[in-house]
Design a protein around this motif. Structure first.
Motif, mmCIF file in Angstrom:
data_model
loop_
_atom_site.group_PDB
_atom_site.id
_atom_site.type_symbol
_atom_site.label_atom_id
_atom_site.label_comp_id
_atom_site.label_asym_id
_atom_site.label_seq_id
_atom_site.Cartn_x
_atom_site.Cartn_y
_atom_site.Cartn_z
ATOM 1 N N GLU A 124 -120.257 -5.428 34.536
ATOM 2 C CA GLU A 124 -119.773 -4.350 33.200
ATOM 3 C C GLU A 124 -120.359 -3.229 32.965
ATOM 4 O O GLU A 124 -119.739 -2.261 32.616
ATOM 5 N N ASP B 246 -112.628 0.424 32.504
ATOM 6 C CA ASP B 246 -112.588 -0.751 31.614
ATOM 7 C C ASP B 246 -113.140 -1.897 32.190
ATOM 8 O O ASP B 246 -112.653 -2.645 33.193
ATOM 9 N N ALA C 175 -113.051 -4.768 31.043
ATOM 10 C CA ALA C 175 -112.189 -5.843 30.784
ATOM 11 C C ALA C 175 -111.215 -5.925 31.881
ATOM 12 O O ALA C 175 -110.602 -7.100 32.245
ATOM 13 N N SER C 176 -110.666 -4.924 32.308
ATOM 14 C CA SER C 176 -109.795 -4.700 33.446
ATOM 15 C C SER C 176 -110.436 -5.078 34.932
ATOM 16 O O SER C 176 -110.016 -5.978 35.764
ATOM 17 N N SER D 263 -111.186 -8.831 34.839
ATOM 18 C CA SER D 263 -110.323 -9.774 34.166
ATOM 19 C C SER D 263 -110.447 -11.122 35.091
ATOM 20 O O SER D 263 -110.537 -11.053 36.342
ATOM 21 N N GLU E 249 -107.860 -13.026 35.801
ATOM 22 C CA GLU E 249 -106.594 -12.947 36.874
ATOM 23 C C GLU E 249 -107.292 -12.273 38.094
ATOM 24 O O GLU E 249 -106.971 -12.710 39.079
ATOM 25 N N ARG E 250 -107.833 -11.149 37.848
ATOM 26 C CA ARG E 250 -108.418 -10.356 39.106
ATOM 27 C C ARG E 250 -109.536 -11.260 39.894
ATOM 28 O O ARG E 250 -109.184 -11.274 41.165
ATOM 29 N N PRO F 155 -107.700 -19.338 37.465
ATOM 30 C CA PRO F 155 -108.137 -18.550 35.955
ATOM 31 C C PRO F 155 -109.088 -19.354 35.147
ATOM 32 O O PRO F 155 -109.980 -18.889 34.594
ATOM 33 N N SER G 123 -116.106 -6.414 43.143
ATOM 34 C CA SER G 123 -115.863 -5.574 42.093
ATOM 35 C C SER G 123 -117.036 -4.549 41.939
ATOM 36 O O SER G 123 -116.663 -3.360 41.281
#
Length: 353
Positions: A17, A26, A28-29, A32, A34-35, A44, A143
């Motif tokens: 984060e 972002d 949140a993106s 996410s 889903e990702r 999920p 990520s």
């Protein structure tokens, strides 16, 4: 039975984060569900539970079945349709019917078929096998990290991957050696036995390894002799026993090396944070470097205005400390702008941290 040591996923989540915010993305993106689910294969709805450490792990057969169905649902052909079993199996020279039990959830695939499925869909070698925590941990690492070339410690990389130093050099140079899967798995298994010893310095016996997943030592004899592949449950058990990630036996050299480099990078990042000057941590958290970089383009009058504004803010928060004998509104004979008694020179405010 040995247990793999995994980092605190909640702590990794917080670091990603912060990293996202510093890079202007972002969070949140980036994070996410889903990702993360797409990268890890974890449902999920289960991702937050896995991160929080409250998820109950599904049995291996059910987990592999669910991951396979998720691959088919999320990696479709160019027409948006699920890939037929025959097309998937044809990629590794097997009949479509051989994937029937996996698709129906009534049995585990052969190890070679599992490797073929993962290769077909372009996912990492432990996608079908990894437990939820390992899978989400890897997704979070993807990520957060950019893999460096890590050429400094070939022996350490060899320990982490099971790849010889010579093969690592070839892989880093873009020419990874290609071994038949049976030979690769045999070499990786022998590497684990040779480098992860008992407390008395001796290799773990086949019986001890197999007992950890309720099998007999005889079931690993052909693998130890390089004459066959273990079934998927045995492969998962071996990796769990030695505390290595879920694709250790299956990953090709490039992927195994990439995973090891990501681990090393994470360790170095953690060590650097622990050694870091607390003031630098505050500067990073508040993006002071970015502010200073932009302030460096100011004119002298702009610096004075910035210094005044900072003094105002500090005064409002009760944090303004003036040198002894200097009163608010006073100025020295060195003041370059005596007609403006509230102005201060860049040097008097510390200009840059």
């Amino acid at each position: 039975m040995r247990a793999a040591v995994h980092p605190d996923l909640a702590a990794i989540w917080r670091r990603v984060e912060a990293l996202s915010e510093r890079n202007g993305q972002d969070p949140a993106s980036v994070l996410s569900v889903e990702r993360l689910s797409h990268l890890s294969g974890v449902e999920p709805a289960r991702v937050p539970q896995v991160v929080a450490g409250t998820a109950v792990e599904a049995p291996l057969e059910r987990r592999v079945h669910q991951r396979f169905l998720r691959l088919r649902a999320t990696r479709r052909d160019k027409h948006g349709r699920e890939w037929p079993l025959a097309a998937i199996a044809d990629d590794f020279d097997a009949p479509g019917a051989s994937l029937g039990p996996l698709n129906a959830g009534t049995g585990l695939p052969r190890m070679g078929h599992a490797a073929g499925v993962q290769r077909f869909f372009g996912v990492y070698a432990g996608f079908l096998l990894a437990d939820g925590k390992s899978a989400v941990e890897r997704a979070l690492a993807l990520s957060a990290t950019t893999v460096s070339d890590g050429r400094d410690d070939l022996e350490h990389l060899s320990y982490l991957t099971g790849i010889t130093p010579q093969a690592i050099r070839l892989t880093l140079d873009g020419s990874p050696p290609r071994l038949p899967l049976k030979e690769q798995v045999h070499q990786r298994f022998e590497h684990l036995r040779r480098t992860r010893l008992r407390d008395d310095g001796q290799p773990h016996s086949l019986a001890a390894i197999a007992k950890s997943f309720d099998a007999s030592g005889q079931s690993l004899t052909r693998l130890a002799q390089g004459e066959g592949l273990p079934n998927l449950a045995a492969a998962a058990g071996i990796q769990r026993f030695y505390g290595v990630e879920g694709g250790f036996l299956l990953a090709d050299d490039a992927e195994a090396l990439s995973t090891a480099l990501a681990v090393i990078e994470g360790e170095l990042d953690s060590a650097e944070r622990e050694r870091e000057n607390p003031m630098l941590a505050v500067m990073r958290a508040h993006d002071v470097r970015s502010i200073v970089t932009r302030a460096g383009r100011l004119s002298p009058r702009g610096w004075k205005s910035l210094a005044d504004h900072l003094d105002d803010l500090l005064a409002r928060e009760g944090q303004l400390c003036r040198p002894p004998g200097q009163m608010a509104g006073s100025h020295t004979t060195d003041d370059p702008n005596p007609e403006d008694p509230g102005a201060a020179s860049p040097g008097a405010t510390g200009g840059a941290p």
